[in-house]
Write a protein that holds these residues in place. Structure first.
Motif, short mmCIF file in Angstrom:
data_model
loop_
_atom_site.label_atom_id
_atom_site.label_comp_id
_atom_site.label_asym_id
_atom_site.label_seq_id
_atom_site.Cartn_x
_atom_site.Cartn_y
_atom_site.Cartn_z
N LYS A 1 0.88 2.78 7.18
CA LYS A 1 0.64 1.70 6.23
C LYS A 1 0.60 2.20 4.79
O LYS A 1 0.89 1.44 3.87
N SER A 2 0.24 3.45 4.59
CA SER A 2 0.08 3.99 3.24
C SER A 2 0.79 5.34 3.15
O SER A 2 1.25 5.89 4.16
N SER B 1 -8.72 0.90 1.41
CA SER B 1 -8.32 0.54 0.06
C SER B 1 -8.34 1.77 -0.83
O SER B 1 -9.05 2.75 -0.58
N SER C 1 -6.55 3.24 7.09
CA SER C 1 -5.75 2.74 5.97
C SER C 1 -6.67 1.95 5.06
O SER C 1 -6.61 0.72 4.97
N ARG D 1 0.82 -1.21 0.00
CA ARG D 1 0.00 0.00 0.00
C ARG D 1 0.85 1.26 0.00
O ARG D 1 0.33 2.35 -0.19
#
Length: 507
Positions: A336-337, A460, A458, A103
């Protein structure tokens, strides 16, 4: 370690009372946590931690304040003499591997995710800085599956010089999960006999209350101490959830990413383990071996070394008096992203006001206008008419022309923003160029400011087949022409655009 004339560790033994028991009958392990003790007690039979100041004749003076030496000791004055026991701590940072962090693309194409600059320094440097400030820290180990390439090696060498600590990278032979690397390198972790060791996930942003966790551990030693924080009911489903005893703070129940609400206390991915914590990991490894041998008669099943701390250890041992939690109300977020990296940069820049005020840019005559918290690398060239901030990080060798407006963004090494460029809620990649009067803008996905327990989502990139509005990311060496708009888009590396784009991924 306290050194004697022979150069080996020296232990002065007094009476039997000084070895294992206090005069009040409590075992030494139940002593009061040493940091912040109001005074030094020197009564017979007492045990008091402090620092040894080295000299040619051995121990010169004992104090509970910092001295020239990094080595804290516990001092027990018995009926017949003095006992000095050196305290040793280690830290392990779990950095994962290239198979993770998908990600985070396209930013992780150029450097390993743990080395991505957040608030001006590599992500894991914040972890190392926090560990280096803990008294008694003797070594920091990085465990992961990345190849020890030039950027990682160069970072480790620079970090060792800056913090004057041994910092080593231990590469796993295969991805072993959050606990497999700890067990595989257990001999390296336990070398020297540390009292305890910290375990930190690399992809978290925090103020890292490690000294407080150490106090809690020393006051009530247990194999596992977890750092926890609170989340709202909806977001708690995305994390490991902890049910605690509110009086003793024992973890009674642990569920990783439950399907229904369990608790509003979540796992921060920051732990303090005693050496005994490796025994349950050994049990999991042996059980994996037995399960694998049932499926593979060769006895060489490769999955035996894969251990998940959360599911295999925490969930299994919850409620057995081995796992405890310490709640923090400090800053914390996952990374995470790319959007969460931008939010983490904001948190760290705000934290710099207390921890590293020298890193924050200040408005000076003839310099750019600074609004809020801004980091500017010393080698960056910024025109005086540029307006920067709040929450901006500018990397090494960046060039900014006249009239540039930059807000809530990260500009990476070697990028160029030409005259009157506007960049909002975006990450500009290494060596990229944004033309004159161009506008690069994204949509922030910040936590709800009206909910103090809200955290960064976080989610999609897509929903119902459409790209969700998010921050704009320009990959490495992207060229944006003059007078165009790039809105809510992701541009992969080495692309040269010729027109405006909105809500697209440019491959």
């Amino acid at each position: 370690m306290v050194k004697g004339a022979s150069g080996k560790g020296t232990r002065w033994r007094g009476g039997e009372r000084g070895r294992g028991q206090r005069t009040d009958g409590r075992p030494r392990e139940a002593r009061r946590p040493w940091p912040g003790l109001p005074h030094f007690r020197s009564c017979v039979g007492s045990t008091t931690p402090g620092y040894v100041r080295r000299s040619s004749c051995g121990v010169q003076r004992v104090s509970n304040q910092f001295s020239e030496s990094r080595d804290p000791v516990l001092v027990s004055i018995g009926t017949q003499g003095l006992v000095a026991v050196a305290i040793m701590l280690k830290a392990v940072i779990l950095i994962g591997g290239p198979q993770k962090g998908t990600r985070f693309r396209p930013l992780s194409f150029e450097v390993p995710k743990p080395l991505f600059p957040v608030a001006g320094v590599p992500m894991i440097q914040h972890h190392i800085e926090a560990c280096a400030q803990v008294a008694g820290m003797q070594e920091i180990l990085l465990i992961g599956f990345y190849q020890p390439d030039e950027p990682l090696t160069r970072f480790l060498e620079a970090a060792q010089q800056e913090f004057n600590l041994p910092i080593r990278y231990l590469q796993e032979f295969a991805p072993l999960g959050t606990g497999g690397g700890l067990y595989h390198f257990r001999d390296q972790i336990l070398a020297g006999g540390p009292e305890a060791f910290f375990v930190l996930n690399a992809d978290v942003c925090s103020d890292f209350p490690l000294s407080t966790m150490l106090e809690v551990h020393r006051h009530q030693p247990h194999p596992f101490l977890l750092l926890g924080t609170t989340a709202n009911r909806t977001q708690s489903l995305n994390y490991g959830c902890i049910v605690e005893n509110p009086q003793t703070h024992e973890v009674l129940h642990y569920v990783e990413k439950p399907s229904t609400f369990v608790s509003d206390i979540i796992n921060c991915g920051i732990y303090l383990f005693s050496p005994e914590a490796l025994k349950p990991l050994r049990d999991v490894f042996q059980r994996n071996q037995q399960d694998g041998q049932l499926e593979d008669s060769s006895g060489l099943w490769p999955g035996a070394g894969t251990i998940r701390l959360e599911q295999d250890v925490f969930s299994a041992l919850a409620g057995q008096g081995q796992i405890y939690v310490h709640l923090t109300d400090g800053i914390w977020s996952q990374i995470k992203s790319a959007g969460s990296a931008l939010y983490a940069s904001r948190l760290y820049l705000s934290q710099y006001q207390l921890t590293h005020p020298e890193r924050l840019a200040k408005h000076t005559p003839g310099g750019p206008r600074i609004r809020g918290n801004v980091y500017i690398h010393p080698t960056a060239k910024v025109a005086p008419s540029a307006v920067l901030g709040p929450n901006v990080s500018i990397g090494e060798g960046v060039t900014m022309g006249e009239g540039v407006r930059l807000r809530e963004s990260i500009v990476l090494h070697g990028a160029t923003l030409q005259e009157h460029t506007c960049v909002l809620h975006s990450i500009v990649g290494w060596g990229s160029t944004v033309g004159r009067w161009a506008r690069v803008e994204g949509t922030p996905n910040d936590p709800n400011p009206n909910d103090p327990r809200a955290h960064m989502d976080s989610e999609s990139l897509f929903k119902d087949g459409k790209l969700l509005p998010a921050i704009t990311i320009l990959g490495c060496r992207v060229r944006i022409p003059a007078e165009v708009l790039i809105l809510n888009s992701i541009v992969l590396p080495h692309k040269e655009l010729s027109r405006s784009f909105t809500n697209q991924i440019i491959l």
